[in-house]
Design a protein around this motif. Structure first.
Motif, PDB file in Angstrom:
ATOM      1  N   GLY A 336       0.817  -1.206   0.000  1.00 30.66           N
ATOM      2  CA  GLY A 336       0.000   0.000   0.000  1.00 30.66           C
ATOM      3  C   GLY A 336       0.851   1.257   0.000  1.00 30.66           C
ATOM      4  O   GLY A 336       2.063   1.211   0.223  1.00 30.66           O
ATOM      5  N   ASP A 337       0.190   2.377  -0.263  1.00 35.31           N
ATOM      6  CA  ASP A 337       0.841   3.677  -0.343  1.00 35.31           C
ATOM      7  C   ASP A 337      -0.193   4.699   0.133  1.00 35.31           C
ATOM      8  O   ASP A 337      -1.252   4.822  -0.477  1.00 35.31           O
ATOM      9  N   ASP A 338       0.108   5.366   1.248  1.00 39.73           N
ATOM     10  CA  ASP A 338      -0.898   6.305   1.770  1.00 39.73           C
ATOM     11  C   ASP A 338      -0.588   7.746   1.404  1.00 39.73           C
ATOM     12  O   ASP A 338      -1.158   8.677   1.945  1.00 39.73           O
ATOM     13  N   GLY A 339       0.340   7.920   0.448  1.00 34.26           N
ATOM     14  CA  GLY A 339       0.673   9.276   0.029  1.00 34.26           C
ATOM     15  C   GLY A 339       1.926   9.828   0.703  1.00 34.26           C
ATOM     16  O   GLY A 339       2.499  10.805   0.245  1.00 34.26           O
ATOM     17  N   ARG A 340       2.347   9.167   1.777  1.00 33.18           N
ATOM     18  CA  ARG A 340       3.599   9.566   2.447  1.00 33.18           C
ATOM     19  C   ARG A 340       4.450   8.369   2.828  1.00 33.18           C
ATOM     20  O   ARG A 340       5.636   8.493   3.091  1.00 33.18           O
ATOM     21  N   HIS A 341       3.797   7.206   2.928  1.00 32.87           N
ATOM     22  CA  HIS A 341       4.489   6.001   3.383  1.00 32.87           C
ATOM     23  C   HIS A 341       4.217   4.848   2.430  1.00 32.87           C
ATOM     24  O   HIS A 341       3.138   4.767   1.845  1.00 32.87           O
ATOM     25  N   ILE A 342       5.193   3.948   2.348  1.00 36.35           N
ATOM     26  CA  ILE A 342       4.946   2.651   1.723  1.00 36.35           C
ATOM     27  C   ILE A 342       4.481   1.744   2.864  1.00 36.35           C
ATOM     28  O   ILE A 342       5.117   1.683   3.915  1.00 36.35           O
ATOM     29  N   ILE A 343       3.363   1.068   2.672  1.00 35.00           N
ATOM     30  CA  ILE A 343       2.816   0.207   3.730  1.00 35.00           C
ATOM     31  C   ILE A 343       3.348  -1.206   3.513  1.00 35.00           C
ATOM     32  O   ILE A 343       3.224  -1.772   2.411  1.00 35.00           O
ATOM     33  N   VAL A 344       3.927  -1.743   4.567  1.00 36.66           N
ATOM     34  CA  VAL A 344       4.673  -2.992   4.433  1.00 36.66           C
ATOM     35  C   VAL A 344       4.184  -4.016   5.453  1.00 36.66           C
ATOM     36  O   VAL A 344       3.855  -3.671   6.580  1.00 36.66           O
ATOM     37  N   HIS A 345       4.126  -5.281   5.014  1.00 37.12           N
ATOM     38  CA  HIS A 345       4.008  -6.388   5.964  1.00 37.12           C
ATOM     39  C   HIS A 345       5.413  -6.979   6.075  1.00 37.12           C
ATOM     40  O   HIS A 345       5.972  -7.435   5.067  1.00 37.12           O
ATOM     41  N   ASP A 346       5.975  -6.975   7.282  1.00 37.71           N
ATOM     42  CA  ASP A 346       7.269  -7.611   7.487  1.00 37.71           C
ATOM     43  C   ASP A 346       6.998  -8.975   8.123  1.00 37.71           C
ATOM     44  O   ASP A 346       6.532  -9.019   9.268  1.00 37.71           O
ATOM     45  N   PRO A 347       7.266 -10.071   7.436  1.00 39.54           N
ATOM     46  CA  PRO A 347       6.907 -11.382   7.989  1.00 39.54           C
ATOM     47  C   PRO A 347       7.679 -11.731   9.253  1.00 39.54           C
ATOM     48  O   PRO A 347       7.288 -12.632   9.987  1.00 39.54           O
ATOM     49  N   TRP A 348       8.768 -11.006   9.527  1.00 38.35           N
ATOM     50  CA  TRP A 348       9.595 -11.325  10.691  1.00 38.35           C
ATOM     51  C   TRP A 348       9.086 -10.578  11.922  1.00 38.35           C
ATOM     52  O   TRP A 348       9.049  -9.342  11.949  1.00 38.35           O
TER      53      TRP A 348
END
Ligand code: COA
Length: 392
Positions: A336-348
């Motif tokens: 995802g991208d909220d306009g200021r951040h890349i939204i990430v799932h970190d599996p760790w």
């Protein structure tokens, strides 16, 4: 810990304290130089040693890398508390340098409001972590931090003037709104399956009937691994991930900053290097057979954002150095991208640091931070596999 304002009624900081029994509303605002006398008085009344000096307060108020928030009553300006934040340049960290509430205003929720406002201010400045130190015997402050989701990350012996140890706490900042792309989160169950877990999460949203479980985690890893990476069982490589994604029903596109074999420099054994090179050659050939587009140049943030904007996901190589201070390659899923951040799932999920899934899912990483993280090793290898639902 220790740590700075003009009466700006920024709606973000202007809040009435929760739980305050209908008294005059409390207003939070950045401190100004006129507040120094009141801050010094509050500091002297709150701490017996390790106090912030008048000079330090002045410096902090004038500094671009600090912020002091003060709490005052709306009607009769009187400083009831303050929180001081430090922003270390070039990092995604903020530090709560100090927080204090006047004794006669304690227990009305002002400390909690200051803490939350400090977090919001740090998040606004693109910080992803807020850290602090607290005296080990300061039960009151510790209870506040724990109740706001801070987790202990260490202890400094002999930290304060009276030799009392400090406990270190940390919280991941994620803002008010959770970005939801519909991609479920899955925590890796081994040290080496980050790549396959990222792929699983993408598959779970975009391929109907796909189920996430540890059996599938290992199966996808077996299909996408380069056999070895550094030492021990290997991680996945971008070609392997793209080929596997294709076989499981997704459209894939490979972006890699350098052609040829990857990750060999960290492997000492020549035999292991040979096996890895052969496995990678096999993946590259299959990627050609499947007509998987391969772009041999570092992907840009704009390119990734355009892809995410179309509803795609991307498995991105990051340096573990930024995430958990280990120089290992690591894969995360950008969704995802909220306009200021890349939204990430970190599996760790770093259990040893007291993390929970909430610390690793839907992580909003500021663009510049993400851009710095998304490279590995001395050669700054940049690799990503862009994934989309199958077109036809
Ligand atoms: C720590 C401090 C900032 C809290 O400020 P506060 O305005 O009194 O705190 P709040 O009213 O917002 O309460 C927040 C939480 O702190 C804890 N707390 C507050 N007063 C407490 C008390 N008398 N005993 C135990 N815990 C207490 C509770 O967890 C409380 O949450 P709850 O009311 O939901 O139970 C304040 O006590 C203070 O200035 N202490 C001296 C300076 C200091 O130690 N600073 C911290 C340096 S690390």
């Amino acid at each position: 810990m220790r740590s700075s304002s003009a009466p700006i009624r920024d709606p973000q900081y202007s809040l009435e304290t929760a739980g305050a029994p209908s008294r005059t509303p409390i207003v939070l605002r950045p401190a100004s130089i006129e507040d120094v006398d009141a801050l010094v008085a509050l500091e002297d009344a709150s701490f017996v040693a390790d106090r912030i000096t008048r000079r330090s307060f002045r410096n902090l108020i004038g500094s671009a890398s600090a912020l002091i928030l003060v709490a005052e009553t709306g009607g009769r300006p009187e400083i009831l508390g303050y929180a001081a934040l430090l922003f270390r340049r070039g990092t995604a960290l903020a530090r709560l340098y100090s927080i204090a509430v006047a004794a006669d205003a304690a227990g009305r929720g002002i400390g909690r409001s200051l803490l939350k406002a400090a977090e919001a201010a740090a998040f606004d400045r693109d910080r992803i972590l807020l850290r602090l130190e607290v005296r080990e015997d300061n039960e009151r402050a510790i209870r506040l931090y724990r109740s706001e989701g801070y987790r202990p990350i260490g202890r400094y012996l002999d930290y304060y003037a009276d030799h009392m140890p400090a406990l270190r706490f940390e919280k991941i900042l994620r803002g008010e709104k959770l970005f939801d792309s519909g991609v479920p989160y899955y925590e890796q169950t081994t040290d080496f399956t980050c790549g396959s877990c990222c792929l699983m999460m993408a598959l779970a949203r975009d391929v109907s009937g796909f189920e996430l479980d540890p059996v599938m985690e290992i199966r996808l890893w077996r299909e996408a691994t380069t056999i070895f990476m550094m030492s021990g069982p290997g991680g996945c490589d971008p070609y392997g991930l793209a080929v596997t994604a294709h076989e499981f029903g997704l459209d894939a596109e490979i972006h890699v900053s350098q052609a040829g074999d990857l990750f060999l420099e960290g492997v000492r054994s020549l035999e292991k290097q040979k096996v890895m090179a052969l496995a990678q050659e096999d993946f590259r050939r299959r990627a050609i057979t499947y007509a998987i587009p391969t772009v041999v140049e570092p992907f840009t943030l704009d390119l990734l954002r355009a892809h995410l904007g179309k509803g795609g996901t991307a498995i991105v190589l990051v340096s573990g150095y930024h995430m958990f201070a280990k120089k290992v390659p690591h894969w995360v899923l950008a969704h995802g991208d909220d306009g200021r951040h890349i939204i990430v799932h970190d599996p760790w999920v770093a259990d040893e640091r007291g993390e929970s899934i909430a610390d690793a899912a839907h992580l909003p990483l500021p663009y510049t931070t993400f851009d710095k993280m998304a490279r590995f090793g001395r050669a700054a290898l940049r690799a990503a596999v862009f994934l989309s639902p199958r077109r036809s």
